[in-house]
Scaffold this motif. Structure first.
Motif, mmCIF file in Angstrom:
data_model
loop_
_atom_site.group_PDB
_atom_site.id
_atom_site.type_symbol
_atom_site.label_atom_id
_atom_site.label_comp_id
_atom_site.label_asym_id
_atom_site.label_seq_id
_atom_site.Cartn_x
_atom_site.Cartn_y
_atom_site.Cartn_z
ATOM 1 N N LEU A 156 29.532 58.612 -19.995
ATOM 2 C CA LEU A 156 29.003 57.250 -19.772
ATOM 3 C C LEU A 156 27.493 57.281 -19.572
ATOM 4 O O LEU A 156 26.761 56.477 -20.163
ATOM 5 C CB LEU A 156 29.689 56.628 -18.550
ATOM 6 N N ILE A 157 27.018 58.228 -18.770
ATOM 7 C CA ILE A 157 25.572 58.343 -18.494
ATOM 8 C C ILE A 157 24.795 58.571 -19.799
ATOM 9 O O ILE A 157 23.781 57.914 -20.062
ATOM 10 C CB ILE A 157 25.311 59.476 -17.480
ATOM 11 N N LYS A 158 25.308 59.487 -20.641
ATOM 12 C CA LYS A 158 24.630 59.778 -21.922
ATOM 13 C C LYS A 158 24.632 58.568 -22.846
ATOM 14 O O LYS A 158 23.637 58.287 -23.524
ATOM 15 C CB LYS A 158 25.320 60.949 -22.619
ATOM 16 N N LEU A 159 25.749 57.847 -22.894
ATOM 17 C CA LEU A 159 25.838 56.694 -23.797
ATOM 18 C C LEU A 159 24.879 55.585 -23.368
ATOM 19 O O LEU A 159 24.159 55.027 -24.197
ATOM 20 C CB LEU A 159 27.278 56.154 -23.816
ATOM 21 N N VAL A 160 24.860 55.288 -22.063
ATOM 22 C CA VAL A 160 23.983 54.214 -21.570
ATOM 23 C C VAL A 160 22.512 54.588 -21.779
ATOM 24 O O VAL A 160 21.692 53.753 -22.163
ATOM 25 C CB VAL A 160 24.292 53.909 -20.084
ATOM 26 N N GLU A 161 22.201 55.854 -21.571
ATOM 27 C CA GLU A 161 20.833 56.339 -21.800
ATOM 28 C C GLU A 161 20.438 56.141 -23.276
ATOM 29 O O GLU A 161 19.333 55.673 -23.583
ATOM 30 C CB GLU A 161 20.790 57.821 -21.439
#
Length: 549
Positions: A278-283
């Motif tokens: 999730l963190i990578k996608l939102v970034e």
């Protein structure tokens, strides 16, 4: 503890709010125990009311005496506040940090919220297990309600009432509970009226390295099978992970003791792997500087759509076993509170038309997530922007909602609710004025007295004035099983969540309005056609009567 102790500077004037696609607004910033409020004297400007519990992280910057606070929210939006005066800025920042990380659940806003609307239907009593049981007990007498867990001592994460095979008494259930991780013995998840097959769920069996067995467990699981039929056990772990679990006292059902069951391993990731995804996608979504290659490689590297594919594939497999193979299914991973619930609830959306209605979907969330013991308080403690080290956080429910959106996109006429309804549930699972998603299980919710002290989300959503916002204008009741495609090219980024703060929705909103107008106009024309047909039939009848001698 008094909130006033945490608020060093309750009010600052001449604060400038920056948000994407809105003009900058200058106004007065106020901090209360639960909200950050910015109000402006400018005409036609919307006030900002932000729950502290919606704040994931904050960053501070200074240029001379002007301070800037960047607030990153659990609903993925980012806002910026320009605050004159370094001291005021530091005070506001430290107050927000303290108020957004309160440890005690009873200090959270749902315990202080007083609704401004009249409660027509109490959401806390809308989806009781007894009512749900009545819906299918008229077609089968093979199941019963058990109150063995009424004081939460048999299984702390189960509700007080569960549905189990009629031939298994409560003493046997207690023995089975000691053989299953966390006491989560197999219970009914779904009864398929079309052929009488069932889906049950549990946690892993505690077989350990010695191959421990439990006769009561074997009897319970076999009680769900029809004579001469086989069943499927879908384990949401890889075979390797399941085998490793034996060394820690866990394990899986061994063929020798469960000869009528075929075990299938479908690996679904959990915990920090999902959170990092999730963190990578939102970034990636927030970085506007990417060229096409970089954007696509970052999207792929996040693995988010791969997780969607894994979950949907497993749910389709479960649905296929029940509907096409005519076999009952047991689903579990390790604890039975995460990937298990993703699979059982999505399989029901595929198989059961009622789950594709608003009421039916609410009942599904209540039954398969809240009552089933998904630990919302732990999983949704942080979202994609938090700087602190993750413990139990994982976007498990968020992934489930994304999977539902993928199916909704492929079958746009088969769901009574629209995308806004799914986004609403995503937002409220992370931060809410309602008590529905507080706590990790029914036992905790009872101790917190949520029914007496807080308002249910369903009480608000099901008001006719609110409900109309979530109705899908394309809905036409479809009584069939729907089979979503899980091919990579069929899965898409959920732009309504991941890109909604990065680009204007003006044209999409206009297109949606136009679509509703066309549908309404079509209904009017259809009504006129029906009226004219009736009139024509009446005239033909009159002519026939006049012509007859």
């Amino acid at each position: 503890m008094e909130f006033a102790e945490l608020i060093k500077t309750p009010r600052v004037d001449n604060v400038v709010l920056h948000r994407p696609f809105y003009p900058a607004v200058e106004g007065t910033l106020c901090l209360t125990g639960h909200h950050l409020i910015l109000s402006s004297r400018q005409d036609n400007t919307e006030e900002l009311w932000l729950l502290h519990s919606n704040i994931d992280s904050i960053e501070k910057r200074f240029v001379g005496s002007l301070g800037t606070i960047i607030i990153k929210c659990k609903d993925l939006r980012i806002i910026q506040l320009d605050i004159p005066g370094m001291e005021e800025c530091l005070n506001i920042a430290s107050s927000i940090e303290a108020l957004s990380t309160l440890d005690s659940i009873t200090l959270m806003y749902p315990f202080f919220y007083r609704p401004m609307f009249e409660v027509v239907e109490d959401g806390w009593h809308m989806f009781l297990p007894e009512k749900e049981f009545e819906l299918f007990s008229s077609v089968t007498n093979e199941w019963r309600l058990s109150y063995v867990n009424k004081d939460f001592t048999v299984c702390p994460s189960y509700p007080p009432i569960v549905t189990v095979p009629n031939c298994i008494d409560d003493e046997a259930l207690k023995k089975v509970a000691t053989f299953r991780h966390g006491g989560r013995f197999p219970v009914l998840s779904y009864y398929h009226k079309k052929n009488g097959m069932v889906m049950i769920r549990s946690s892993q069996p505690l077989t350990g390295t010695n191959g421990r067995r439990c006769k009561e467990d074997e009897k319970l699981i076999n009680a769900t099978l029809r004579a001469g039929k086989r069943g499927y056990i879908i384990d949401t772990r890889s075979l390797n992970v399941a085998q490793q679990a034996r060394a820690k006292g866990g394990g899986f059902e061994q063929e020798a003791h469960y000869p009528q069951w075929r075990r299938i391993h479908k690996s679904i990731d959990r915990y920090h792997i999902l959170q990092e995804s999730l963190i990578k996608l939102v970034e990636a979504c927030n970085d506007q500087s990417h060229n096409m290659d970089r954007w696509l490689s970052k999207l792929e590297a996040s693995n988010w759509l791969t997780h969607i594919k894994e979950i949907l594939t497993t749910a389709c497999l479960a649905a296929q076993c029940i509907d096409r193979e005519g076999a009952s299914v047991l689903i579990h991973g390790t604890e039975g509170t995460d990937s298990t619930l993703q699979v059982t609830s999505l399989a029901q959306i595929i198989l059961e038309p009622k789950c594709r209605t608003i009421r039916g979907f609410e009942a599904l969330v209540e039954r398969e997530w809240l009552q089933a013991g998904h630990p919302f308080q732990q999983r949704c403690a942080q979202s994609a922007y938090s700087n602190s080290k993750q413990k139990w956080e994982a976007p498990v429910f968020f992934l489930f909602l994304d999977c539902v959106w993928q199916i909704l996109r492929q079958f746009p006429c088969s769901f009574e609710f629209n995308e806004h309804f799914l986004i609403l549930l995503f937002e409220h699972s992370y931060a809410s004025q309602f008590g529905t998603f507080l706590g990790n299980n029914e036992s905790e919710r009872c101790k917190l007295k949520l029914q007496q002290k807080t308002m249910s989300l369903w009480s608000w959503v099901n008001q006719p004035s609110e409900l109309s916002k979530f109705i899908n204008p394309l809905f036409e009741a479809n009584s069939l099983v729907i089979w979503p495609s899980v091919a990579p090219q069929s899965l898409q980024l959920w732009e309504g969540v991941f890109l909604r703060w990065n680009r204007s929705s003006k044209y999409l909103d206009e297109a949606y309005e136009e679509m509703i107008n066309i549908i309404e106009y079509n209904k009017e024309l259809q009504a006129k056609v029906n009226t004219l047909r009736r009139q024509l039939a009446e005239l033909e009848t009159e002519d026939g009567m006049q012509e007859s001698p």
